[in-house]
Design an enzyme around this catalytic site. Structure first.
Site, short mmCIF file in Angstrom:
data_model
loop_
_atom_site.label_atom_id
_atom_site.label_comp_id
_atom_site.label_asym_id
_atom_site.label_seq_id
_atom_site.Cartn_x
_atom_site.Cartn_y
_atom_site.Cartn_z
N ARG A 20 1.43 1.96 2.84
CA ARG A 20 0.86 3.07 2.01
C ARG A 20 -0.63 2.98 2.27
O ARG A 20 -1.25 3.95 1.87
CB ARG A 20 0.95 2.95 0.54
CG ARG A 20 2.56 3.11 0.04
CD ARG A 20 2.80 2.82 -1.52
NE ARG A 20 4.29 2.81 -1.84
CZ ARG A 20 4.74 2.38 -3.05
NH1 ARG A 20 4.03 1.66 -3.65
NH2 ARG A 20 6.09 2.61 -3.14
N ARG A 57 -2.74 3.46 5.02
CA ARG A 57 -2.78 4.09 6.52
C ARG A 57 -3.81 4.16 7.22
O ARG A 57 -4.03 3.72 8.17
CB ARG A 57 -2.00 5.01 6.54
CG ARG A 57 -0.38 5.04 6.00
CD ARG A 57 0.57 6.39 6.07
NE ARG A 57 -0.20 7.47 5.35
CZ ARG A 57 0.14 7.70 3.99
NH1 ARG A 57 0.89 6.76 3.47
NH2 ARG A 57 -0.46 8.46 2.97
N ASN A 70 -9.47 -2.51 9.45
CA ASN A 70 -11.19 -2.83 9.60
C ASN A 70 -11.73 -2.99 8.22
O ASN A 70 -10.89 -3.15 7.23
CB ASN A 70 -11.75 -1.25 10.25
CG ASN A 70 -11.60 -0.13 9.22
OD1 ASN A 70 -11.90 -0.19 7.83
ND2 ASN A 70 -11.07 0.97 9.64
N ARG A 99 16.31 -3.50 14.07
CA ARG A 99 17.37 -2.83 14.94
C ARG A 99 17.67 -3.66 15.99
O ARG A 99 18.69 -3.37 16.79
CB ARG A 99 16.82 -1.57 15.22
CG ARG A 99 17.64 -0.47 16.02
CD ARG A 99 17.22 0.73 16.38
NE ARG A 99 17.99 1.59 16.97
CZ ARG A 99 17.84 2.71 17.56
NH1 ARG A 99 16.33 3.08 18.05
NH2 ARG A 99 18.69 3.48 18.15
N ARG A 144 -4.89 -4.53 -4.07
CA ARG A 144 -3.61 -5.48 -3.99
C ARG A 144 -3.67 -6.72 -4.62
O ARG A 144 -2.55 -7.66 -4.52
CB ARG A 144 -3.02 -5.66 -2.50
CG ARG A 144 -2.48 -4.21 -2.15
CD ARG A 144 -1.48 -3.41 -2.65
NE ARG A 144 -1.18 -2.10 -2.29
CZ ARG A 144 -0.19 -1.51 -2.86
NH1 ARG A 144 0.47 -1.86 -3.79
NH2 ARG A 144 0.27 -0.27 -2.43
N LEU A 204 2.82 -2.11 1.78
CA LEU A 204 1.67 -2.17 2.71
C LEU A 204 1.49 -0.82 3.56
O LEU A 204 0.40 -0.42 3.98
CB LEU A 204 1.92 -3.51 3.66
CG LEU A 204 0.64 -3.71 4.38
CD1 LEU A 204 -0.23 -4.14 3.72
CD2 LEU A 204 0.77 -4.84 5.37
#
Length: 260
Positions: A112, A114, A204, A125, A215, A110
């Site tokens: 990719r 941007r 958007n 983390r 996808r 996902l």
């Protein structure tokens, strides 16, 4: 190991301030457009139409001397926006989704996409894994030997997570959060890429149209394909005039107009 299913929640959508629209339209003479506008759960489509009409001052014939006639039907108007590839007006329309129990396989795919997106992902983390939630596609669940071995691997990795937490004493009194973060960051290295996580993904409509097509294509990775098929269904219900041109062929969402 806990079996999970990827889910999508649409948590935010465009909302128009019609009083402010009226104030602006009073300045340019387009009040009658607002009067005939359907305000019932169509803010996304209304915003797209407004942005398009502002570009040409085409709220009414004559406001721009070059415009002598207009499309009054919103569906026809937005269909023309799509067919003429006037996609910039669609960038004003943002929708936010919670993608829940999706793997880091999916999130790596996902990121990719941007342009036109915002992402806030659960951080492993900081979030310690007490268990390893995991999604298995139907074909994998039907393979008994595969499931036996896969479950054994995941159980061992899950047990190792628990062992490390105890070994590092992370639940003992007085352990600084910075120390917990440091150890948790190391522990996540032993979680499989398929571990389920979550994120908020905002995009958007211009980006959504492209991503849904890309996808859900037959060759797309199966988890992300399934997820964006669901997103396509959500968006067609939310804004039919902006997503009604898609034809679904073997699960692939094929738009009537590309490169909008």
């Amino acid at each position: 190991m806990r079996a999970v299913e990827p889910e999508v929640f649409l948590v935010a959508r465009p909302e128009l301030d019609y009083d402010e629209l009226a104030a602006y339209l009073g300045e340019v003479g387009g009040e009658s457009w607002l009067e005939r506008l359907d305000r019932g759960d169509l803010d996304a489509q209304n915003l797209a139409e407004f942005a398009g009409r502002l570009c040409y001052r085409s709220f009414e014939p004559g406001l721009n001397p070059n415009v002598t006639r207009i499309r009054e039907d919103q569906t026809d108007y937005l269909r023309n926006i799509l067919s003429s590839a006037h996609g910039s007006v669609l960038e004003h329309l943002n929708f936010s989704f919670v993608l829940h129990n999706v793997s880091r396989v999916l999130t790596h795919e996902l990121v990719r996409h941007r342009p036109g997106v915002a992402i806030s992902q659960e951080s492993l983390r900081f979030v310690r894994l007490a268990e390893l939630p995991f999604w298995f596609p139907d074909w994998a669940q039907e393979d008994a030997e595969l499931m036996k071995r896969a479950t054994a691997v995941l159980t061992q990795l899950e047990e190792f997570q628990g062992w490390m937490a105890g070994h590092f004493g992370l639940d003992e009194d007085g352990v600084p959060f910075a120390e917990k973060k440091h150890r948790t960051s190391f522990m996540r290295r032993f979680a499989p890429e398929g571990v389920a996580t979550g994120l908020v993904w905002t995009a958007n409509v211009r980006t959504l149209r492209h991503t849904i097509e890309a996808r859900t294509a037959v060759g797309a990775e199966e988890e992300i394909r399934m997820l964006f098929q669901r997103i396509g269904e959500l968006m067609r219900a939310e804004a039919p005039a902006l997503f009604g041109d898609y034809e679904v062929v073997d699960g692939a969402w094929v738009p009537g107009w590309r490169k909008v």
